[in-house]
Design a protein around this motif. Structure first.
Motif, PDB file in Angstrom:
ATOM      1  N   LEU A   1       0.827  -1.205   0.000  1.00 50.54           N
ATOM      2  CA  LEU A   1       0.000   0.000   0.000  1.00 50.54           C
ATOM      3  C   LEU A   1       0.865   1.260   0.000  1.00 50.54           C
ATOM      4  O   LEU A   1       0.499   2.265  -0.614  1.00 50.54           O
ATOM      5  CB  LEU A   1      -0.929  -0.009   1.216  1.00 50.54           C
ATOM      6  N   PHE A   2       2.016   1.209   0.678  1.00 52.62           N
ATOM      7  CA  PHE A   2       2.948   2.343   0.621  1.00 52.62           C
ATOM      8  C   PHE A   2       3.559   2.471  -0.775  1.00 52.62           C
ATOM      9  O   PHE A   2       3.712   3.576  -1.301  1.00 52.62           O
ATOM     10  CB  PHE A   2       4.048   2.194   1.661  1.00 52.62           C
ATOM     11  N   LEU A   3       3.912   1.330  -1.363  1.00 50.83           N
ATOM     12  CA  LEU A   3       4.532   1.359  -2.686  1.00 50.83           C
ATOM     13  C   LEU A   3       3.553   1.823  -3.760  1.00 50.83           C
ATOM     14  O   LEU A   3       3.977   2.287  -4.827  1.00 50.83           O
ATOM     15  CB  LEU A   3       5.072  -0.027  -3.048  1.00 50.83           C
ATOM     16  N   SER A   4       2.261   1.717  -3.507  1.00 48.63           N
ATOM     17  CA  SER A   4       1.259   2.125  -4.497  1.00 48.63           C
ATOM     18  C   SER A   4       0.924   3.616  -4.406  1.00 48.63           C
ATOM     19  O   SER A   4       0.028   4.091  -5.102  1.00 48.63           O
ATOM     20  CB  SER A   4      -0.015   1.300  -4.335  1.00 48.63           C
ATOM     21  N   ARG A   5       1.640   4.334  -3.552  1.00 47.24           N
ATOM     22  CA  ARG A   5       1.473   5.785  -3.430  1.00 47.24           C
ATOM     23  C   ARG A   5       2.666   6.495  -4.067  1.00 47.24           C
ATOM     24  O   ARG A   5       3.731   5.904  -4.244  1.00 47.24           O
ATOM     25  CB  ARG A   5       1.375   6.190  -1.955  1.00 47.24           C
TER      26      ARG A   5
ATOM     27  N   ASN B   1      -6.769   3.987   2.748  1.00 47.70           N
ATOM     28  CA  ASN B   1      -7.564   5.144   2.328  1.00 47.70           C
ATOM     29  C   ASN B   1      -7.084   6.476   2.890  1.00 47.70           C
ATOM     30  O   ASN B   1      -7.687   7.512   2.601  1.00 47.70           O
ATOM     31  CB  ASN B   1      -9.041   4.939   2.695  1.00 47.70           C
ATOM     32  N   ALA B   2      -6.034   6.492   3.690  1.00 50.76           N
ATOM     33  CA  ALA B   2      -5.537   7.766   4.214  1.00 50.76           C
ATOM     34  C   ALA B   2      -5.112   8.671   3.059  1.00 50.76           C
ATOM     35  O   ALA B   2      -4.377   8.234   2.163  1.00 50.76           O
ATOM     36  CB  ALA B   2      -4.350   7.534   5.150  1.00 50.76           C
ATOM     37  N   PRO B   3      -5.560   9.925   3.042  1.00 51.91           N
ATOM     38  CA  PRO B   3      -5.161  10.831   1.967  1.00 51.91           C
ATOM     39  C   PRO B   3      -3.657  11.024   1.892  1.00 51.91           C
ATOM     40  O   PRO B   3      -3.095  11.206   0.811  1.00 51.91           O
ATOM     41  CB  PRO B   3      -5.867  12.143   2.331  1.00 51.91           C
ATOM     42  N   SER B   4      -2.984  10.992   3.043  1.00 55.29           N
ATOM     43  CA  SER B   4      -1.525  11.059   3.066  1.00 55.29           C
ATOM     44  C   SER B   4      -1.022  10.379   4.331  1.00 55.29           C
ATOM     45  O   SER B   4      -1.759  10.224   5.304  1.00 55.29           O
ATOM     46  CB  SER B   4      -1.027  12.508   3.001  1.00 55.29           C
TER      47      SER B   4
ATOM     48  N   ALA C   1      11.640  14.775   5.928  1.00 55.53           N
ATOM     49  CA  ALA C   1      10.418  14.002   6.157  1.00 55.53           C
ATOM     50  C   ALA C   1      10.007  13.305   4.870  1.00 55.53           C
ATOM     51  O   ALA C   1      10.244  13.805   3.763  1.00 55.53           O
ATOM     52  CB  ALA C   1       9.286  14.894   6.649  1.00 55.53           C
ATOM     53  N   LEU C   2       9.377  12.153   5.028  1.00 56.10           N
ATOM     54  CA  LEU C   2       8.825  11.403   3.910  1.00 56.10           C
ATOM     55  C   LEU C   2       7.308  11.483   3.989  1.00 56.10           C
ATOM     56  O   LEU C   2       6.723  11.213   5.040  1.00 56.10           O
ATOM     57  CB  LEU C   2       9.287   9.945   3.989  1.00 56.10           C
ATOM     58  N   VAL C   3       6.687  11.857   2.900  1.00 54.66           N
ATOM     59  CA  VAL C   3       5.225  11.965   2.837  1.00 54.66           C
ATOM     60  C   VAL C   3       4.730  11.082   1.699  1.00 54.66           C
ATOM     61  O   VAL C   3       5.194  11.206   0.555  1.00 54.66           O
ATOM     62  CB  VAL C   3       4.771  13.423   2.629  1.00 54.66           C
ATOM     63  N   PHE C   4       3.803  10.203   2.010  1.00 57.21           N
ATOM     64  CA  PHE C   4       3.182   9.344   1.010  1.00 57.21           C
ATOM     65  C   PHE C   4       1.867   9.989   0.592  1.00 57.21           C
ATOM     66  O   PHE C   4       0.996  10.229   1.424  1.00 57.21           O
ATOM     67  CB  PHE C   4       2.889   7.960   1.586  1.00 57.21           C
ATOM     68  N   GLY C   5       1.731  10.249  -0.697  1.00 55.45           N
ATOM     69  CA  GLY C   5       0.486  10.811  -1.202  1.00 55.45           C
ATOM     70  C   GLY C   5      -0.584   9.746  -1.323  1.00 55.45           C
ATOM     71  O   GLY C   5      -0.413   8.602  -0.892  1.00 55.45           O
TER      72      GLY C   5
ATOM     73  N   ALA D   1       6.132   2.536 -13.680  1.00 59.13           N
ATOM     74  CA  ALA D   1       6.622   3.907 -13.515  1.00 59.13           C
ATOM     75  C   ALA D   1       6.469   4.357 -12.067  1.00 59.13           C
ATOM     76  O   ALA D   1       7.369   5.001 -11.508  1.00 59.13           O
ATOM     77  CB  ALA D   1       5.864   4.842 -14.457  1.00 59.13           C
ATOM     78  N   LEU D   2       5.337   4.020 -11.449  1.00 54.19           N
ATOM     79  CA  LEU D   2       5.109   4.383 -10.060  1.00 54.19           C
ATOM     80  C   LEU D   2       6.165   3.758  -9.164  1.00 54.19           C
ATOM     81  O   LEU D   2       6.761   4.432  -8.307  1.00 54.19           O
ATOM     82  CB  LEU D   2       3.721   3.922  -9.635  1.00 54.19           C
ATOM     83  N   LEU D   3       6.419   2.465  -9.341  1.00 52.63           N
ATOM     84  CA  LEU D   3       7.378   1.756  -8.501  1.00 52.63           C
ATOM     85  C   LEU D   3       8.792   2.286  -8.692  1.00 52.63           C
ATOM     86  O   LEU D   3       9.625   2.186  -7.782  1.00 52.63           O
ATOM     87  CB  LEU D   3       7.341   0.263  -8.800  1.00 52.63           C
ATOM     88  N   ASN D   4       9.075   2.834  -9.845  1.00 57.19           N
ATOM     89  CA  ASN D   4      10.409   3.370 -10.110  1.00 57.19           C
ATOM     90  C   ASN D   4      10.513   4.865  -9.812  1.00 57.19           C
ATOM     91  O   ASN D   4      11.494   5.503 -10.185  1.00 57.19           O
ATOM     92  CB  ASN D   4      10.814   3.081 -11.555  1.00 57.19           C
ATOM     93  N   GLY D   5       9.490   5.402  -9.128  1.00 54.31           N
ATOM     94  CA  GLY D   5       9.579   6.773  -8.641  1.00 54.31           C
ATOM     95  C   GLY D   5       9.283   7.861  -9.646  1.00 54.31           C
ATOM     96  O   GLY D   5       9.610   9.027  -9.404  1.00 54.31           O
ATOM     97  N   ALA D   6       8.618   7.513 -10.754  1.00 48.81           N
ATOM     98  CA  ALA D   6       8.356   8.520 -11.777  1.00 48.81           C
ATOM     99  C   ALA D   6       7.454   9.637 -11.277  1.00 48.81           C
ATOM    100  O   ALA D   6       7.507  10.764 -11.792  1.00 48.81           O
ATOM    101  CB  ALA D   6       7.718   7.861 -13.005  1.00 48.81           C
ATOM    102  N   PHE D   7       6.623   9.353 -10.271  1.00 48.75           N
ATOM    103  CA  PHE D   7       5.698  10.356  -9.759  1.00 48.75           C
ATOM    104  C   PHE D   7       6.185  10.968  -8.447  1.00 48.75           C
ATOM    105  O   PHE D   7       5.494  11.812  -7.854  1.00 48.75           O
ATOM    106  CB  PHE D   7       4.310   9.741  -9.553  1.00 48.75           C
ATOM    107  N   ASP D   8       7.347  10.540  -7.981  1.00 44.78           N
ATOM    108  CA  ASP D   8       7.891  11.073  -6.732  1.00 44.78           C
ATOM    109  C   ASP D   8       8.483  12.454  -6.959  1.00 44.78           C
ATOM    110  O   ASP D   8       8.856  12.814  -8.080  1.00 44.78           O
ATOM    111  CB  ASP D   8       8.977  10.137  -6.178  1.00 44.78           C
ATOM    112  N   ARG D   9       8.587  13.226  -5.868  1.00 46.03           N
ATOM    113  CA  ARG D   9       9.156  14.563  -5.982  1.00 46.03           C
ATOM    114  C   ARG D   9       9.922  14.903  -4.718  1.00 46.03           C
ATOM    115  O   ARG D   9       9.732  14.292  -3.664  1.00 46.03           O
ATOM    116  CB  ARG D   9       8.069  15.608  -6.229  1.00 46.03           C
TER     117      ARG D   9
END
Length: 311
Positions: A190-194, A229-232, A242-246, A259-267
């Motif tokens: 669930l963390f990896l899917s954010r 279901n937590a928004p973050s 700090a690490l924040v999971f969207g 792409a998600l797993l390889n951090g394409a959407f991370d910032r």
């Protein structure tokens, strides 16, 4: 079972607490009273025998030792993040992302607040089922679960099993360890899917707590959200990071998942006063009993952060 003095079981890793320590000590604020003190990392966020399984054939430290296989790789990734410069280590390669995801999942599941939650859920379930039996009869309850009995036999079985408020299962170290083993992979996924956001501050700005993985904002009712279901979800990594999971990312294709797993959407973003205020408020709101901070950062603990008065 009595536990020897050596069974100091840390529900927050010492390697994590050291990131807020000065000469091996962290400052501790007790939420219920506002009392502040300094404590050694070795005796902070610790309960004696908390993970000890009562068996002569079991090493009382076996569960905590087993955590090391997840803590150690996760610690190395956190070291790499906090020691790196902006843009150098983010987004993480897949192996590091998985290692850190497993570390956060373990931390989210291992604390006393999780054992209390398990107990509370069980108590609620027993209360609800007891109301059903009182209203519809024990035979109806057993029939709904595939077993036909006379009311007399059903009532006897009910009273023997859960009557008088008896627990369905004992929420102890063994049960907790089993839940961690069963749920860790699910929570990690669930963390990896954010998508992940790394927030870096130029100056020490962050506190942590005895339940450092935060699912609720300060304006949320505690327990309003779950891992799915937590928004973050947020976790301070040290005083400046700090690490924040969207939100969970709804991948529509195998390519998007990869792409998600390889951090394409991370910032990676620059921390601001607003970021610090929100993250610290989340930490305080989600804490169970104690806040932890560097002795030089006492100003970060204000009356506004003490959002709860229960002990």
């Amino acid at each position: 079972m009595s536990h020897p003095d050596g069974d100091k079981h840390h529900f927050v890793p010492r390697s994590y607490l050291r990131r807020w320590a000065d000469a091996g000590e962290v400052s501790v604020a007790t939420i219920a009273t506002g009392r502040r003190a300094r404590g050694g990392v070795r005796v902070t966020a610790m309960k004696r025998g908390f993970y000890a399984i009562d068996s002569y054939n079991t090493d009382p430290n076996a569960v905590e030792k087993a955590f090391g296989s997840v803590e150690d790789p996760g610690k190395r990734v956190i070291d790499k993040i906090v020691d790196g410069r902006n843009g150098d280590v983010w987004p993480l390669p897949l192996d590091d992302r998985v290692a850190l995801g497993a570390y956060v999942a373990l931390q989210a599941l291992r604390g006393p607040e999780q054992r209390l939650l398990m107990q509370s859920l069980q108590d609620d379930m027993v209360e609800s089922e007891t109301r059903f039996v009182d209203e519809h009869g024990a035979a109806k309850w057993f029939a709904n679960h595939g077993l036909r009995l006379t009311e007399e036999r059903a009532r006897g079985a009910w009273d023997s099993g859960v009557g008088d408020g008896k627990p369905l299962v004992v929420i102890d170290a063994l049960y907790h360890a089993q839940r961690i083993a069963n749920d860790s992979d699910t929570v990690m996924n669930l963390f990896l899917s954010r998508y992940w956001t790394l927030v870096r501050f130029d100056t020490p700005s962050l506190i942590t707590s005895d339940a450092p993985v935060s699912l609720n904002d300060a304006h949320d009712e505690r327990g309003a959200w779950g891992f799915q279901n937590a928004p973050s979800i947020s976790l301070p990594l040290n005083r400046t990071t700090a690490l924040v999971f969207g939100a969970v990312y709804p991948s529509q294709s195998e390519g998007e998942t990869e792409a998600l797993l390889n951090g394409a959407f991370d910032r990676e973003v620059e921390g601001s006063d607003i970021w610090a205020q929100r993250l610290n408020a989340r930490t305080a709101h989600n804490a169970e009993h104690e806040l932890y901070f560097h002795p030089d950062d006492a100003a970060l603990i204000s009356s506004e952060l003490r959002t709860r008065n229960d002990s």
